[in-house]
Design a protein around this motif. Sequence first.
Motif, PDB file in Angstrom:
ATOM      1  N   THR A 136       0.824  -1.216   0.000  1.00 56.57           N
ATOM      2  CA  THR A 136       0.000   0.000   0.000  1.00 56.57           C
ATOM      3  C   THR A 136       0.854   1.259   0.000  1.00 56.57           C
ATOM      4  O   THR A 136       0.354   2.344  -0.315  1.00 56.57           O
ATOM      5  N   GLY A 137       2.132   1.133   0.387  1.00 52.07           N
ATOM      6  CA  GLY A 137       3.048   2.262   0.293  1.00 52.07           C
ATOM      7  C   GLY A 137       2.659   3.459   1.136  1.00 52.07           C
ATOM      8  O   GLY A 137       2.882   4.606   0.754  1.00 52.07           O
ATOM      9  N   ARG A 153      -0.288   4.599   1.770  1.00 51.34           N
ATOM     10  CA  ARG A 153      -1.432   5.341   1.236  1.00 51.34           C
ATOM     11  C   ARG A 153      -2.331   5.830   2.362  1.00 51.34           C
ATOM     12  O   ARG A 153      -2.620   5.105   3.300  1.00 51.34           O
ATOM     13  N   LYS A 154      -2.789   7.076   2.275  1.00 50.60           N
ATOM     14  CA  LYS A 154      -3.605   7.657   3.331  1.00 50.60           C
ATOM     15  C   LYS A 154      -5.080   7.305   3.137  1.00 50.60           C
ATOM     16  O   LYS A 154      -5.562   7.168   2.019  1.00 50.60           O
ATOM     17  N   ASP A 155      -5.764   7.148   4.259  1.00 53.14           N
ATOM     18  CA  ASP A 155      -7.198   6.901   4.213  1.00 53.14           C
ATOM     19  C   ASP A 155      -7.936   8.174   3.802  1.00 53.14           C
ATOM     20  O   ASP A 155      -7.412   9.288   3.912  1.00 53.14           O
ATOM     21  N   ARG A 156      -9.173   7.973   3.336  1.00 49.86           N
ATOM     22  CA  ARG A 156     -10.034   9.106   2.969  1.00 49.86           C
ATOM     23  C   ARG A 156     -11.399   8.855   3.601  1.00 49.86           C
ATOM     24  O   ARG A 156     -12.051   7.850   3.308  1.00 49.86           O
ATOM     25  N   ARG A 187     -12.280   5.507   2.026  1.00 51.38           N
ATOM     26  CA  ARG A 187     -11.190   4.568   1.779  1.00 51.38           C
ATOM     27  C   ARG A 187     -10.460   4.407   3.107  1.00 51.38           C
ATOM     28  O   ARG A 187      -9.884   5.370   3.616  1.00 51.38           O
ATOM     29  N   THR A 241      -8.327   1.743   6.216  1.00 50.80           N
ATOM     30  CA  THR A 241      -7.441   0.624   6.519  1.00 50.80           C
ATOM     31  C   THR A 241      -7.801   0.083   7.897  1.00 50.80           C
ATOM     32  O   THR A 241      -7.962   0.852   8.850  1.00 50.80           O
ATOM     33  N   THR A 274      -8.832  -1.797   3.106  1.00 53.06           N
ATOM     34  CA  THR A 274      -7.592  -2.573   3.144  1.00 53.06           C
ATOM     35  C   THR A 274      -7.441  -3.173   4.531  1.00 53.06           C
ATOM     36  O   THR A 274      -7.481  -2.453   5.532  1.00 53.06           O
ATOM     37  N   THR A 317      -7.037  -5.870  -0.274  1.00 52.38           N
ATOM     38  CA  THR A 317      -7.969  -4.758  -0.443  1.00 52.38           C
ATOM     39  C   THR A 317      -9.211  -5.220  -1.189  1.00 52.38           C
ATOM     40  O   THR A 317      -9.114  -5.929  -2.195  1.00 52.38           O
TER      41      THR A 317
END
Length: 615
Positions: A473-474, A476-479, A511, A513, A532, A543
């Motif tokens: 996922t690198g 990646r920030k949630d939204r 979005r 995690t 995720t 995911t």
Amino acid sequence: MQDTLTTLQGMIWPEPGLCTERDLYVRPDARAAFSQAAREIHVRQGGLVQFDTYYNLFNIGKWVKHCALETLWLTLDGEGEFELVVFLVQPDRSWERLVNEVIRLDPDAPTRVRLDGAQTFGDRGVLFFEMRALGEDGGVMRDAQWQTADAPRRQPDLMLSVTTFRREAAVARTAERFERFIDKSPLKGRIRMTVVDNGQSAEIPPSDHIRVVPNENLGGSGGFARGLLEARDSGATHCLFMDDDAAVHMQAFERTWMFLAYATEDKVAIAGAVSNAQHRWQLWENGALFHHICQPQHGGTDLRDIRQVLELEFDSTATRPHNFYGGWWYFAFPVAMAEHMPFPFFVRGDDVSFSLVHAFDIVTLPGVISYQDEDFSGKESPLTVYLDLRSHMAHHLSLDSMAIGRKGIMKIMLRFYFRSLLPCHYETLEAIGLALEDVQDGPAFFEANADMAARRAQIGKIFDQERWRKDDTGGRKDRVWLPSGRWLPRFLMKLTLNGHLLPGFGYIANRITLPAGVRGAIRPIWGAGEITYTSADGRKSYTVRHDKARALGVSRPIWAAMRAIWRDYDALCADWHSGYDRLTTEGYWRKRLDAPAPEAKPADAPAPAASDPAA
């Protein structure tokens, strides 16, 4: 005196590689030190060591209730002068000091303290002790046993049945530990192990104490069915089912054997608790109830906390309801009371069914606990949900004591359905459809697919998006645009099945995690269109994403199956009742496993000599 007392429960110490959470075993204060290698406690003057611990307290309530125990001694080994206090703790009462005396431990002879009138302690109490060093030179405490002068009611011949499938290293470790233990145990000759090798790949050296039986891979059901047949054929009075990936302190076998030897009723069975590798101080379950779903008992209990441990022991001493069951990571039962063999589920649900169909009096004992190597939170998958759903329904359809009617069965199906639909687990939904097909086909499906090869392959092809992979996922920030904690977005999501009935949901969906441990939890996923899940160690993830067309496609066969099961409920129950009885007979399993009964011995054959290890 020494020759007339029987040790009911000895000390259990921390063991590297298994569990070293010291507060589960002993609590030394700042002036006491524990040697893990020597298994002894050195106490300076004024130092205090306490044994109000999960592993080493003595549940006198269970021994009185199930064994009618009358006499009890505490025997101590060590050296030095101590103040000894023995506590009796009962619910909703002040703690009572049964003993508060100054004693001197002699290194050349054990010191015994009699606790008169064990039956007067009641059937809901626990005992533990503490010792304070008094002499200038301090003292050493090496061992303690809870002993009795009562005679055992029987001499159990206990066979441990371990089922394994291509886990050569795990089962070899278990066998090696058992060999070391049993060679020195006073119960040598009364406890033995049979390894049922479903993978036919275990390499365990021949032994007087361990036997390896190659077996067709029919899952846990087939492995434990073979184990029960071996127990019957070898004349064992009791059988203990346990997994190859479970680890227990070997002294748990002695505690189990002793309780079975003294039990007043033949129907007593022993269920082990279970924890996992992530937090060995935390209880996962201490037995469970089954009604619509599996309900683990006392999950989350911190076994380092004496208050929580006391609550656990008091509650588990009470009479169990009829739907209480024990898992097969550790389950000891009387062979003669097993009127049914396991049902051929392959895996999942066989232990629940086995407990529910029998009139066992199931007891849990402190210190009898299994540690699972694998983190439970990462085990759920389309295959496990498929296995869970069909076994959940089978229990209620096949057993009179578990009948819940059409509405109850519908609740189970709807719960599994929404639990996967709302968080977008569409592959799991496909597996749910297959499970409902199998339930409709009745026991005949299980008879024809005892090895589950075809279904496992079919579900394996479905299983892709929900498969654990290396996390990429690198960062990646949630939204989050629809906060699940606020009532209005949550209410909207409930009305629209988490956006599945809401046009354009993908444009506003969250979005997020989540940790693997909350897979299946609904509250955190309201408003999420992309989720995720990450493993406990953070190294793996998968995911899932909102997809209305796919949701509709996988739901249609499920709806059709639900309607058919509702319509044909009475006929389905009748089919399951008759099929369950037929597939849990000894004859069915002997034929299926090609394990004919041994030829009967001549009536005048001499009985084998046996020592009396209880003395």
